[in-house]
Write an enzyme that holds these catalytic residues in place. Structure first.
Site, PDB file in Angstrom:
ATOM      1  N   LEU A 180      36.329  49.990  52.066  1.00  0.00           N
ATOM      2  CA  LEU A 180      35.525  48.951  51.409  1.00  0.00           C
ATOM      3  C   LEU A 180      34.832  47.997  52.382  1.00  0.00           C
ATOM      4  CD1 LEU A 180      37.759  47.868  48.385  1.00  0.00           C
ATOM      5  CD2 LEU A 180      35.575  49.092  48.294  1.00  0.00           C
ATOM      6  N   GLY A 184      30.284  48.815  53.706  1.00  0.00           N
ATOM      7  CA  GLY A 184      29.403  47.707  53.367  1.00  0.00           C
ATOM      8  C   GLY A 184      29.714  47.040  52.039  1.00  0.00           C
ATOM      9  N   HIS A 185      30.594  47.639  51.245  1.00  0.00           N
ATOM     10  CA  HIS A 185      30.860  47.120  49.890  1.00  0.00           C
ATOM     11  C   HIS A 185      31.301  45.656  49.908  1.00  0.00           C
ATOM     12  CE1 HIS A 185      33.145  46.486  46.137  1.00  0.00           C
ATOM     13  NE2 HIS A 185      32.343  47.399  45.619  1.00  0.00           N
ATOM     14  N   ASP A 186      32.284  45.360  50.746  1.00  0.00           N
ATOM     15  CA  ASP A 186      32.810  43.985  50.795  1.00  0.00           C
ATOM     16  C   ASP A 186      32.162  43.148  51.889  1.00  0.00           C
ATOM     17  OD1 ASP A 186      34.512  44.866  48.855  1.00  0.00           O
ATOM     18  OD2 ASP A 186      36.369  44.654  50.028  1.00  0.00           O
ATOM     19  N   THR A 187      31.278  43.774  52.661  1.00  0.00           N
ATOM     20  CA  THR A 187      30.854  43.140  53.911  1.00  0.00           C
ATOM     21  C   THR A 187      29.347  43.073  54.116  1.00  0.00           C
ATOM     22  OG1 THR A 187      31.054  45.329  54.876  1.00  0.00           O
ATOM     23  CG2 THR A 187      32.925  43.846  55.202  1.00  0.00           C
TER      24      THR A 187
END
Ligand SMILES: *[C@@H]1O[C@H](CO)[C@@H](O)[C@H](O)[C@H]1NC(C)=O
Ligand SMILES: *[C@@H]1O[C@H](CO)[C@@H](O)[C@H](O)[C@H]1NC(C)=O
Ligand SMILES: *[C@@H]1O[C@H](CO)[C@@H](O)[C@H](O)[C@H]1NC(C)=O
Length: 284
Positions: A180, A184-187
Protein backbone atom coordinates in the site's frame (compact mmCIF):
# COMPACT_ATOMS: atom_id res chain seq x y z
CA UNK A 1 35.13 -41.54 -4.85
CA UNK A 2 32.93 -43.78 -6.99
CA UNK A 3 30.02 -43.36 -4.59
CA UNK A 4 30.43 -39.61 -4.69
CA UNK A 5 30.37 -39.33 -8.48
CA UNK A 6 27.37 -41.68 -8.67
CA UNK A 7 25.60 -39.38 -6.24
CA UNK A 8 26.66 -36.38 -8.26
CA UNK A 9 25.17 -37.90 -11.42
CA UNK A 10 21.90 -38.70 -9.66
CA UNK A 11 21.85 -35.16 -8.34
CA UNK A 12 22.43 -33.68 -11.82
CA UNK A 13 19.70 -35.87 -13.32
CA UNK A 14 17.25 -34.77 -10.62
CA UNK A 15 18.12 -31.11 -11.10
CA UNK A 16 17.81 -31.23 -14.89
CA UNK A 17 14.50 -33.11 -14.88
CA UNK A 18 13.12 -30.66 -12.32
CA UNK A 19 13.70 -27.76 -14.70
CA UNK A 20 10.48 -26.83 -16.44
CA UNK A 21 10.71 -26.29 -20.17
CA UNK A 22 9.95 -22.80 -21.40
CA UNK A 23 6.86 -22.60 -23.60
CA UNK A 24 7.86 -20.26 -26.42
CA UNK A 25 5.44 -17.45 -27.24
CA UNK A 26 4.78 -15.64 -30.52
CA UNK A 27 6.09 -12.32 -29.17
CA UNK A 28 7.73 -13.06 -25.82
CA UNK A 29 8.61 -15.98 -23.56
CA UNK A 30 8.22 -14.12 -20.28
CA UNK A 31 5.80 -11.42 -19.16
CA UNK A 32 6.31 -9.33 -16.04
CA UNK A 33 3.29 -7.33 -14.87
CA UNK A 34 3.54 -4.58 -12.24
CA UNK A 35 0.67 -2.36 -11.15
CA UNK A 36 0.51 0.92 -9.24
CA UNK A 37 -2.44 2.75 -7.74
CA UNK A 38 -4.80 5.67 -8.29
CA UNK A 39 -2.94 8.05 -10.58
CA UNK A 40 -4.31 10.36 -13.24
CA UNK A 41 -2.77 10.07 -16.70
CA UNK A 42 -1.45 13.66 -16.71
CA UNK A 43 0.28 13.22 -13.35
CA UNK A 44 1.93 9.98 -14.49
CA UNK A 45 3.23 11.56 -17.69
CA UNK A 46 4.84 14.35 -15.60
CA UNK A 47 6.76 11.87 -13.45
CA UNK A 48 10.44 11.89 -14.38
CA UNK A 49 10.99 8.14 -13.99
CA UNK A 50 7.92 7.16 -16.02
CA UNK A 51 8.97 9.71 -18.64
CA UNK A 52 12.38 8.10 -18.80
CA UNK A 53 10.88 4.61 -19.21
CA UNK A 54 8.86 5.63 -22.28
CA UNK A 55 11.82 7.38 -23.87
CA UNK A 56 14.04 4.28 -23.84
CA UNK A 57 14.88 2.02 -26.73
CA UNK A 58 12.53 -0.99 -26.97
CA UNK A 59 9.66 0.81 -25.23
CA UNK A 60 6.00 1.40 -26.07
CA UNK A 61 3.94 4.15 -24.49
CA UNK A 62 0.32 2.89 -24.48
CA UNK A 63 -1.13 6.40 -24.43
CA UNK A 64 -4.87 5.58 -24.76
CA UNK A 65 -5.22 2.97 -22.04
CA UNK A 66 -8.14 3.00 -19.61
CA UNK A 67 -9.02 1.41 -16.32
CA UNK A 68 -12.32 -0.46 -16.31
CA UNK A 69 -14.08 0.67 -13.16
CA UNK A 70 -13.80 2.35 -9.77
CA UNK A 71 -12.76 1.44 -7.10
CA UNK A 72 -9.61 -0.71 -7.32
CA UNK A 73 -10.73 -4.30 -7.07
CA UNK A 74 -12.74 -4.76 -10.31
CA UNK A 75 -9.70 -3.52 -12.26
CA UNK A 76 -7.44 -6.17 -10.74
CA UNK A 77 -10.08 -8.87 -11.25
CA UNK A 78 -10.44 -7.90 -14.93
CA UNK A 79 -6.76 -8.43 -15.65
CA UNK A 80 -7.03 -12.18 -15.02
CA UNK A 81 -10.78 -12.86 -15.37
CA UNK A 82 -11.80 -10.88 -18.46
CA UNK A 83 -14.60 -9.09 -16.64
CA UNK A 84 -15.27 -7.47 -13.29
CA UNK A 85 -17.27 -10.58 -12.28
CA UNK A 86 -19.96 -8.11 -11.21
CA UNK A 87 -17.75 -6.75 -8.43
CA UNK A 88 -18.29 -3.04 -7.76
CA UNK A 89 -16.47 -2.60 -4.45
CA UNK A 90 -13.29 -3.50 -2.53
CA UNK A 91 -14.93 -6.15 -0.31
CA UNK A 92 -14.10 -9.85 -0.06
CA UNK A 93 -15.52 -11.84 -2.99
CA UNK A 94 -15.00 -15.40 -4.20
CA UNK A 95 -15.24 -15.71 -7.95
CA UNK A 96 -16.10 -18.98 -9.72
CA UNK A 97 -15.22 -19.86 -13.29
CA UNK A 98 -12.17 -20.14 -15.47
CA UNK A 99 -9.52 -17.47 -15.34
CA UNK A 100 -6.11 -16.79 -16.86
CA UNK A 101 -4.43 -19.37 -14.63
CA UNK A 102 -6.54 -22.20 -16.07
CA UNK A 103 -5.46 -21.15 -19.57
CA UNK A 104 -1.76 -20.86 -18.62
CA UNK A 105 -1.64 -24.17 -16.73
CA UNK A 106 -3.35 -26.00 -19.61
CA UNK A 107 -0.33 -25.04 -21.74
CA UNK A 108 2.26 -25.74 -19.06
CA UNK A 109 3.21 -22.06 -18.64
CA UNK A 110 4.66 -21.28 -15.22
CA UNK A 111 3.26 -18.39 -13.17
CA UNK A 112 3.55 -16.66 -9.84
CA UNK A 113 1.77 -13.79 -8.14
CA UNK A 114 4.31 -11.74 -6.15
CA UNK A 115 2.53 -9.77 -3.42
CA UNK A 116 4.53 -7.49 -1.17
CA UNK A 117 3.88 -8.28 2.52
CA UNK A 118 1.72 -11.32 1.70
CA UNK A 119 1.83 -13.63 4.73
CA UNK A 120 1.79 -16.76 2.55
CA UNK A 121 0.10 -20.08 3.41
CA UNK A 122 -2.88 -19.29 1.21
CA UNK A 123 -3.87 -16.39 3.45
CA UNK A 124 -7.40 -15.33 2.44
CA UNK A 125 -7.90 -12.43 4.87
CA UNK A 126 -8.69 -8.91 3.69
CA UNK A 127 -5.54 -7.31 5.11
CA UNK A 128 -2.23 -8.08 6.76
CA UNK A 129 0.09 -5.17 7.45
CA UNK A 130 0.50 -3.32 4.16
CA UNK A 131 -0.89 -6.23 2.08
CA UNK A 132 -4.54 -6.06 0.97
CA UNK A 133 -6.61 -8.76 -0.68
CA UNK A 134 -8.44 -6.24 -2.90
CA UNK A 135 -5.17 -5.85 -4.86
CA UNK A 136 -4.65 -9.62 -5.17
CA UNK A 137 -7.14 -10.96 -7.73
CA UNK A 138 -5.68 -14.49 -7.58
CA UNK A 139 -6.90 -15.24 -4.06
CA UNK A 140 -10.45 -14.28 -5.07
CA UNK A 141 -10.54 -17.05 -7.70
CA UNK A 142 -12.09 -20.12 -6.05
CA UNK A 143 -10.20 -22.51 -8.32
CA UNK A 144 -6.97 -21.03 -6.95
CA UNK A 145 -7.92 -20.51 -3.28
CA UNK A 146 -9.27 -24.05 -2.99
CA UNK A 147 -6.24 -25.66 -4.67
CA UNK A 148 -3.15 -25.80 -2.47
CA UNK A 149 -0.68 -26.24 -5.36
CA UNK A 150 -2.05 -23.20 -7.15
CA UNK A 151 -2.36 -21.18 -3.98
CA UNK A 152 1.32 -21.83 -3.29
CA UNK A 153 2.08 -19.74 -6.39
CA UNK A 154 0.79 -16.66 -4.59
CA UNK A 155 3.90 -15.68 -2.69
CA UNK A 156 5.47 -12.92 -0.68
CA UNK A 157 7.17 -10.71 -3.27
CA UNK A 158 10.53 -10.96 -1.47
CA UNK A 159 10.81 -14.45 -2.96
CA UNK A 160 11.44 -13.05 -6.42
CA UNK A 161 15.17 -12.71 -5.81
CA UNK A 162 15.44 -16.37 -4.80
CA UNK A 163 13.51 -17.29 -7.93
CA UNK A 164 15.80 -15.17 -10.11
CA UNK A 165 18.82 -16.97 -8.71
CA UNK A 166 17.26 -20.44 -9.10
CA UNK A 167 17.57 -22.96 -11.90
CA UNK A 168 13.95 -22.32 -12.93
CA UNK A 169 14.41 -18.57 -13.04
CA UNK A 170 11.58 -16.08 -13.34
CA UNK A 171 8.20 -17.74 -14.05
CA UNK A 172 6.91 -17.16 -17.58
CA UNK A 173 4.06 -15.07 -16.17
CA UNK A 174 4.83 -12.90 -13.13
CA UNK A 175 2.27 -10.53 -11.58
CA UNK A 176 3.87 -8.15 -9.07
CA UNK A 177 1.81 -6.06 -6.64
CA UNK A 178 3.67 -3.59 -4.41
CA UNK A 179 2.29 -2.90 -0.93
CA UNK A 180 0.00 0.00 0.00
CA UNK A 181 2.96 2.35 0.35
CA UNK A 182 5.11 1.31 -2.60
CA UNK A 183 2.14 1.24 -5.00
CA UNK A 184 1.32 4.86 -4.18
CA UNK A 185 -2.05 4.07 -2.58
CA UNK A 186 -1.22 5.50 0.84
CA UNK A 187 1.64 7.69 -0.28
CA UNK A 188 1.32 9.10 -3.82
CA UNK A 189 3.13 8.67 -7.10
CA UNK A 190 6.48 10.21 -6.12
CA UNK A 191 6.86 7.78 -3.22
CA UNK A 192 5.92 4.86 -5.46
CA UNK A 193 8.41 5.76 -8.17
CA UNK A 194 11.15 6.43 -5.61
CA UNK A 195 10.67 2.83 -4.51
CA UNK A 196 10.25 1.41 -8.02
CA UNK A 197 13.19 3.06 -9.78
CA UNK A 198 16.06 1.55 -7.77
CA UNK A 199 14.23 -1.77 -7.38
CA UNK A 200 13.62 -2.11 -11.12
CA UNK A 201 16.92 -0.71 -12.38
CA UNK A 202 18.92 -3.06 -10.17
CA UNK A 203 17.07 -6.09 -11.47
CA UNK A 204 17.13 -4.98 -15.13
CA UNK A 205 20.90 -5.54 -14.97
CA UNK A 206 20.22 -9.23 -14.24
CA UNK A 207 19.79 -11.26 -17.45
CA UNK A 208 17.66 -13.78 -15.51
CA UNK A 209 15.15 -10.96 -15.08
CA UNK A 210 15.48 -8.99 -18.29
CA UNK A 211 16.60 -11.34 -21.04
CA UNK A 212 13.60 -11.82 -23.35
CA UNK A 213 11.09 -10.51 -20.81
CA UNK A 214 8.28 -8.13 -21.77
CA UNK A 215 7.69 -5.69 -18.89
CA UNK A 216 4.24 -4.16 -18.52
CA UNK A 217 3.91 -1.21 -16.15
CA UNK A 218 0.42 0.03 -15.38
CA UNK A 219 -1.99 1.56 -12.85
CA UNK A 220 -5.31 0.18 -11.64
CA UNK A 221 -7.39 3.33 -12.17
CA UNK A 222 -7.27 7.11 -12.21
CA UNK A 223 -9.13 9.46 -9.90
CA UNK A 224 -11.55 10.87 -12.50
CA UNK A 225 -14.50 9.57 -14.51
CA UNK A 226 -12.40 9.19 -17.67
CA UNK A 227 -10.27 6.45 -16.08
CA UNK A 228 -7.47 7.27 -18.53
CA UNK A 229 -4.28 5.73 -17.08
CA UNK A 230 -0.61 5.46 -17.93
CA UNK A 231 0.69 2.13 -19.23
CA UNK A 232 3.91 1.15 -20.93
CA UNK A 233 5.87 -1.80 -22.29
CA UNK A 234 9.59 -2.31 -22.16
CA UNK A 235 12.06 -5.02 -23.10
CA UNK A 236 13.70 -6.89 -25.94
CA UNK A 237 10.36 -8.24 -27.29
CA UNK A 238 9.61 -4.60 -28.28
CA UNK A 239 10.94 -3.71 -31.72
CA UNK A 240 13.87 -1.34 -31.94
CA UNK A 241 13.03 2.27 -31.14
CA UNK A 242 10.74 4.36 -28.92
CA UNK A 243 7.09 3.89 -29.78
CA UNK A 244 3.76 5.45 -28.89
CA UNK A 245 0.70 3.28 -29.48
CA UNK A 246 -2.51 5.35 -29.44
CA UNK A 247 -4.85 2.34 -29.78
CA UNK A 248 -7.55 2.24 -27.10
CA UNK A 249 -6.76 -0.49 -24.61
CA UNK A 250 -8.19 -1.58 -21.25
CA UNK A 251 -7.21 -4.13 -18.61
CA UNK A 252 -8.93 -6.75 -20.80
CA UNK A 253 -6.13 -6.14 -23.31
CA UNK A 254 -3.56 -7.68 -20.93
CA UNK A 255 -5.44 -10.94 -21.00
CA UNK A 256 -5.87 -10.77 -24.78
CA UNK A 257 -2.14 -10.12 -25.26
CA UNK A 258 -1.23 -13.19 -23.20
CA UNK A 259 -3.86 -15.28 -25.02
CA UNK A 260 -2.54 -14.25 -28.43
CA UNK A 261 1.09 -14.75 -27.41
CA UNK A 262 0.64 -18.34 -26.24
CA UNK A 263 -2.51 -19.34 -28.22
CA UNK A 264 -4.38 -19.85 -24.98
CA UNK A 265 -7.91 -19.98 -26.40
CA UNK A 266 -10.41 -17.81 -24.60
CA UNK A 267 -12.28 -17.22 -21.37
CA UNK A 268 -15.35 -16.23 -23.40
CA UNK A 269 -15.70 -12.91 -21.60
CA UNK A 270 -14.43 -9.46 -22.59
CA UNK A 271 -11.13 -11.04 -23.58
CA UNK A 272 -12.89 -12.21 -26.77
CA UNK A 273 -13.18 -8.73 -28.27
CA UNK A 274 -10.34 -6.98 -26.48
CA UNK A 275 -7.41 -5.67 -28.50
CA UNK A 276 -3.96 -7.11 -27.78
CA UNK A 277 -1.10 -4.60 -27.46
CA UNK A 278 1.16 -6.53 -29.84
CA UNK A 279 1.57 -3.83 -32.50
CA UNK A 280 5.24 -3.16 -31.71
CA UNK A 281 6.21 -6.63 -30.51
CA UNK A 282 8.47 -9.13 -32.23
CA UNK A 283 10.06 -12.20 -30.69
CA UNK A 284 13.66 -11.33 -29.80
C1 LIG B 1 19.31 -14.62 -23.43
O1 LIG B 1 18.45 -15.66 -23.86
C2 LIG B 1 18.86 -16.22 -25.08
C3 LIG B 1 17.76 -17.16 -25.55
O2 LIG B 1 17.23 -17.91 -24.51
C4 LIG B 1 20.19 -16.91 -24.88
O3 LIG B 1 20.62 -17.48 -26.08
C5 LIG B 1 21.20 -15.86 -24.41
O4 LIG B 1 22.42 -16.49 -24.11
C6 LIG B 1 20.71 -15.13 -23.20
N1 LIG B 1 21.61 -14.03 -22.87
C7 LIG B 1 22.01 -13.77 -21.63
C8 LIG B 1 22.90 -12.58 -21.48
O5 LIG B 1 21.66 -14.43 -20.68
C1 LIG C 1 17.74 -0.51 -29.87
O1 LIG C 1 17.75 -1.88 -29.55
C2 LIG C 1 17.97 -2.72 -30.66
C3 LIG C 1 17.84 -4.14 -30.20
O2 LIG C 1 16.48 -4.39 -29.95
C4 LIG C 1 19.34 -2.42 -31.25
O3 LIG C 1 19.55 -3.22 -32.39
C5 LIG C 1 19.41 -0.95 -31.63
O4 LIG C 1 20.70 -0.63 -32.09
C6 LIG C 1 19.07 -0.09 -30.46
N1 LIG C 1 18.98 1.31 -30.86
C7 LIG C 1 19.52 2.29 -30.16
C8 LIG C 1 19.30 3.67 -30.70
O5 LIG C 1 20.17 2.09 -29.16
C1 LIG D 1 -17.59 -9.96 -29.52
O1 LIG D 1 -17.97 -9.33 -30.74
C2 LIG D 1 -18.88 -10.11 -31.50
C3 LIG D 1 -19.06 -9.43 -32.84
O2 LIG D 1 -19.30 -8.04 -32.67
C4 LIG D 1 -20.19 -10.24 -30.72
O3 LIG D 1 -21.10 -11.03 -31.45
C5 LIG D 1 -19.88 -10.93 -29.39
O4 LIG D 1 -21.05 -10.96 -28.60
C6 LIG D 1 -18.80 -10.19 -28.63
N1 LIG D 1 -18.43 -11.00 -27.48
C7 LIG D 1 -18.26 -10.49 -26.26
C8 LIG D 1 -17.90 -11.46 -25.20
O5 LIG D 1 -18.40 -9.30 -26.03
Amino acid sequence: MIKLSALAIIFLVLVSTATTAIVPGTYFDRFFFIIFENTNFDAATQNSYLKSLISRNNSVFLSSYSGIAHPSQPNYISTIYGSTAGITDDGVHDVDGNNLIDLLEAKGISWKAYMQDYPGNCFTGAKSGLYVRKHNPFISMTDISSNSARCANIVNADGIDTDLASQEGLPQFSYYVPNLQNDGHDTGLDFAMNWFQPWFEERLKNPNFANGTLFFITFDEDETLSNHIFSSLLGTPVTSGTHEDTTQYTHNSVLKTLIDNWNLGSLGRNDVNATAFTQFLQHP
